[in-house]
Design a protein around this motif. Structure first.
Motif, PDB file in Angstrom:
ATOM      1  N   GLN A 155       3.915 -11.094   9.201  1.00 30.91           N
ATOM      2  CA  GLN A 155       4.916 -12.026   9.752  1.00 30.91           C
ATOM      3  C   GLN A 155       4.893 -13.373   9.046  1.00 30.91           C
ATOM      4  O   GLN A 155       5.911 -14.040   8.966  1.00 30.91           O
ATOM      5  N   SER A 156       3.730 -13.766   8.560  1.00 30.81           N
ATOM      6  CA  SER A 156       3.676 -15.067   7.880  1.00 30.81           C
ATOM      7  C   SER A 156       3.780 -14.935   6.363  1.00 30.81           C
ATOM      8  O   SER A 156       3.849 -15.934   5.653  1.00 30.81           O
ATOM      9  N   ALA A 157       3.815 -13.685   5.855  1.00 27.76           N
ATOM     10  CA  ALA A 157       3.793 -13.495   4.401  1.00 27.76           C
ATOM     11  C   ALA A 157       5.122 -13.849   3.742  1.00 27.76           C
ATOM     12  O   ALA A 157       5.155 -14.286   2.597  1.00 27.76           O
ATOM     13  N   GLY A 158       6.232 -13.664   4.462  1.00 33.87           N
ATOM     14  CA  GLY A 158       7.532 -13.901   3.851  1.00 33.87           C
ATOM     15  C   GLY A 158       7.818 -12.960   2.695  1.00 33.87           C
ATOM     16  O   GLY A 158       8.427 -13.341   1.696  1.00 33.87           O
ATOM     17  N   GLU A 159       7.382 -11.733   2.839  1.00 37.75           N
ATOM     18  CA  GLU A 159       7.561 -10.736   1.778  1.00 37.75           C
ATOM     19  C   GLU A 159       7.651  -9.363   2.432  1.00 37.75           C
ATOM     20  O   GLU A 159       6.927  -9.095   3.404  1.00 37.75           O
ATOM     21  N   LEU A 160       8.537  -8.519   1.906  1.00 36.77           N
ATOM     22  CA  LEU A 160       8.654  -7.166   2.452  1.00 36.77           C
ATOM     23  C   LEU A 160       7.284  -6.490   2.529  1.00 36.77           C
ATOM     24  O   LEU A 160       6.552  -6.438   1.541  1.00 36.77           O
ATOM     25  N   THR A 161       6.955  -6.000   3.722  1.00 36.31           N
ATOM     26  CA  THR A 161       5.653  -5.357   3.929  1.00 36.31           C
ATOM     27  C   THR A 161       5.842  -3.996   4.578  1.00 36.31           C
ATOM     28  O   THR A 161       6.623  -3.873   5.533  1.00 36.31           O
ATOM     29  N   THR A 162       5.173  -2.996   4.064  1.00 40.01           N
ATOM     30  CA  THR A 162       5.046  -1.725   4.775  1.00 40.01           C
ATOM     31  C   THR A 162       3.617  -1.635   5.304  1.00 40.01           C
ATOM     32  O   THR A 162       2.650  -1.710   4.538  1.00 40.01           O
ATOM     33  N   LEU A 163       3.496  -1.518   6.618  1.00 40.05           N
ATOM     34  CA  LEU A 163       2.187  -1.457   7.283  1.00 40.05           C
ATOM     35  C   LEU A 163       2.056  -0.083   7.925  1.00 40.05           C
ATOM     36  O   LEU A 163       2.810   0.262   8.841  1.00 40.05           O
ATOM     37  N   VAL A 164       1.129   0.705   7.414  1.00 41.47           N
ATOM     38  CA  VAL A 164       0.925   2.062   7.931  1.00 41.47           C
ATOM     39  C   VAL A 164      -0.226   2.031   8.927  1.00 41.47           C
ATOM     40  O   VAL A 164      -1.351   1.657   8.573  1.00 41.47           O
ATOM     41  N   ALA A 165       0.066   2.396  10.162  1.00 42.42           N
ATOM     42  CA  ALA A 165      -0.949   2.405  11.225  1.00 42.42           C
ATOM     43  C   ALA A 165      -1.239   3.845  11.607  1.00 42.42           C
ATOM     44  O   ALA A 165      -0.362   4.565  12.078  1.00 42.42           O
ATOM     45  N   LYS A 166      -2.479   4.255  11.380  1.00 41.75           N
ATOM     46  CA  LYS A 166      -2.884   5.607  11.787  1.00 41.75           C
ATOM     47  C   LYS A 166      -3.096   5.613  13.295  1.00 41.75           C
ATOM     48  O   LYS A 166      -3.879   4.805  13.823  1.00 41.75           O
ATOM     49  N   VAL A 167      -2.366   6.474  13.997  1.00 40.14           N
ATOM     50  CA  VAL A 167      -2.465   6.506  15.458  1.00 40.14           C
ATOM     51  C   VAL A 167      -2.680   7.937  15.949  1.00 40.14           C
ATOM     52  O   VAL A 167      -2.411   8.910  15.228  1.00 40.14           O
ATOM     53  N   ASP A 168      -3.168   8.032  17.197  1.00 46.16           N
ATOM     54  CA  ASP A 168      -3.334   9.334  17.845  1.00 46.16           C
ATOM     55  C   ASP A 168      -1.998  10.039  18.019  1.00 46.16           C
ATOM     56  O   ASP A 168      -0.978   9.384  18.259  1.00 46.16           O
ATOM     57  N   ALA A 169      -2.039  11.351  17.947  1.00 45.74           N
ATOM     58  CA  ALA A 169      -0.817  12.129  18.189  1.00 45.74           C
ATOM     59  C   ALA A 169      -0.654  12.349  19.691  1.00 45.74           C
ATOM     60  O   ALA A 169      -0.729  13.478  20.192  1.00 45.74           O
ATOM     61  N   VAL A 170      -0.471  11.247  20.411  1.00 48.32           N
ATOM     62  CA  VAL A 170      -0.186  11.341  21.842  1.00 48.32           C
ATOM     63  C   VAL A 170       1.008  10.454  22.151  1.00 48.32           C
ATOM     64  O   VAL A 170       1.244   9.450  21.474  1.00 48.32           O
ATOM     65  N   GLY A 171       1.762  10.846  23.177  1.00 51.23           N
ATOM     66  CA  GLY A 171       2.944  10.071  23.536  1.00 51.23           C
ATOM     67  C   GLY A 171       3.256  10.215  25.000  1.00 51.23           C
ATOM     68  O   GLY A 171       2.487  10.830  25.755  1.00 51.23           O
TER      69      GLY A 171
END
Lengths: 190, 190
Positions: free
Chosen positions: B150-166
């Motif tokens: 949010q403070s970078a001012g540059e396009l960012t892709t952030l990959v978050a590994k999460v549990d397969a639950v929903g």
């Protein structure tokens, strides 16, 4: 004439081989009509008939050209632009339209987006490239099955009026509309 | 550290979304964000799988002063990998592209995706030309990386590994068109 016959000029300012008989004058008429009617973002994938239109969009500082990897992306980009108050158009070949159908149905139609699609209508009478012919045979039927209104652009004198009408319907119905760019309009040795 | 749950990750950054136009993918992500609390600046793309990042790009290019957050998923992103190269080509500085990677098509039955065996999406993003990429496997890492983006001012892709639950159910009482028009009004007032 086929896609592979577009040669890159050694001069970077001349990007398309002048031997490709795509109508520069009629492309300009289409582009001017889009601009006059407030279109400020155009998404596109290269296709022979669209070379001048894409160049015009690229060269115009008032127009944002978004070069796509696949046409379906353009539906999402037009959705976002519409939400943000920017009028957009998609420039694609009919095979690109066929590749974009899920986005059109479950994006633009499901969410009632006024989506202007300019589709080069390859594969119809006069087509020399065998690989375009199947797509040409099904384009209008598929558009009709999707209940997308179709307007054909063949007479340069009526281009501006028809593009205005297409946008008017798209915005009053909040739905996609298809403007077919025909061989008679786009190809000078048809 | 225990594996991260997507719902907890969304809760952890929820208070940082007030100023952003937020676009989510369908299914679990949409339902979970709504369960925390719907806001007019949230748009849930409940179909058109793959196009959330394209919608985000359309908004980001149309409203460069508005921060845009896309909550994508591994299954959705794999359907529109070309869109990653389009994002990278235009590099909107106001866009954060979060990918919740549960290595699964959870919302349609839990089939494994290729991110569980071989495909590394942050590296795909980096190789596509996305200028900033990051990975997170814990809530702390996720909050740190999201805040940095949010403070970078540059396009960012952030990959978050999460549990397969929903969540148990995906349909909420927010109508698709109600959401769409509310979001459009929100954006056009920005």
């Amino acid at each position: 004439m086929s896609n592979h016959e577009i040669a890159k000029s050694p001069d970077p300012k001349i990007r398309y081989h002048p031997a490709v008989p795509v109508s520069a004058a009629n492309s300009q008429i289409v582009f001017d009509a889009l601009k006059t009617n407030g279109v400020r973002m155009m998404s596109a994938l290269p296709e022979t008939w669209l070379v001048h239109l894409i160049r015009l969009a690229d060269d115009d500082p008032d127009v944002t050209l978004v070069r796509l990897a696949k046409e379906e992306e353009g539906v999402g980009i037009s959705m976002g632009a519409h939400f943000a108050g920017v009028k957009s158009a998609m420039l694609m070949q009919n095979h690109g339209f066929l590749a974009a159908i899920n986005g059109i149905v479950s994006g633009a139609q499901l969410y009632r987006i006024p989506l202007l699609m300019l589709i080069s209508d390859r594969g119809t009478f006069g087509e020399r490239d065998p690989w375009q012919t199947e797509g040409g045979a099904v384009t209008e039927s598929v558009l009709s099955a999707l209940r997308i209104p179709i307007m054909r652009l063949d007479d340069p004198a009526r281009v501006a009026h028809r593009i205005k009408q297409a946008l008017t319907l798209a915005y009053s119905s909040n739905k996609p509309v298809a403007v077919l760019l025909t061989r008679d309009l786009m190809w000078e040795d048809a | 550290m225990p594996p991260m749950k997507r719902l907890d990750a969304l809760r952890a950054v929820y208070d940082r979304l007030g100023d952003s136009a937020v676009v989510t993918i369908m299914g679990a992500v949409a339902a979970e964000l709504q369960s925390i609390g719907h806001r007019p600046n949230f748009f849930y793309l409940q179909h058109a799988m793959g196009l959330a990042s394209s919608v985000g790009l359309g908004i980001a290019l149309s409203k460069p002063a508005v921060p845009v957050v896309v909550f994508d998923g591994d299954g959705s992103l794999l359907m529109n990998l070309g869109g990653l190269s389009t994002l990278a080509r235009y590099k909107p500085a106001n866009l954060i592209h979060v990918v919740f990677d549960n290595e699964s098509l959870l919302s349609v039955g839990g089939f494994p995706t290729a991110t569980g065996t071989c495909t590394r999406l942050a590296e795909v993003a980096a190789a596509s030309g996305v200028p900033r990429t990051a990975c997170a496997t814990t809530i702390d890492e996720f909050v740190t990386e999201f805040t940095a983006a949010q403070s970078a001012g540059e396009l960012t892709t952030l990959v978050a590994k999460v549990d397969a639950v929903g969540p148990a159910a995906f349909v909420t009482d927010l109508g698709l068109l109600e959401n769409r028009f509310q979001f459009q009004r929100y954006l056009q007032a920005r």
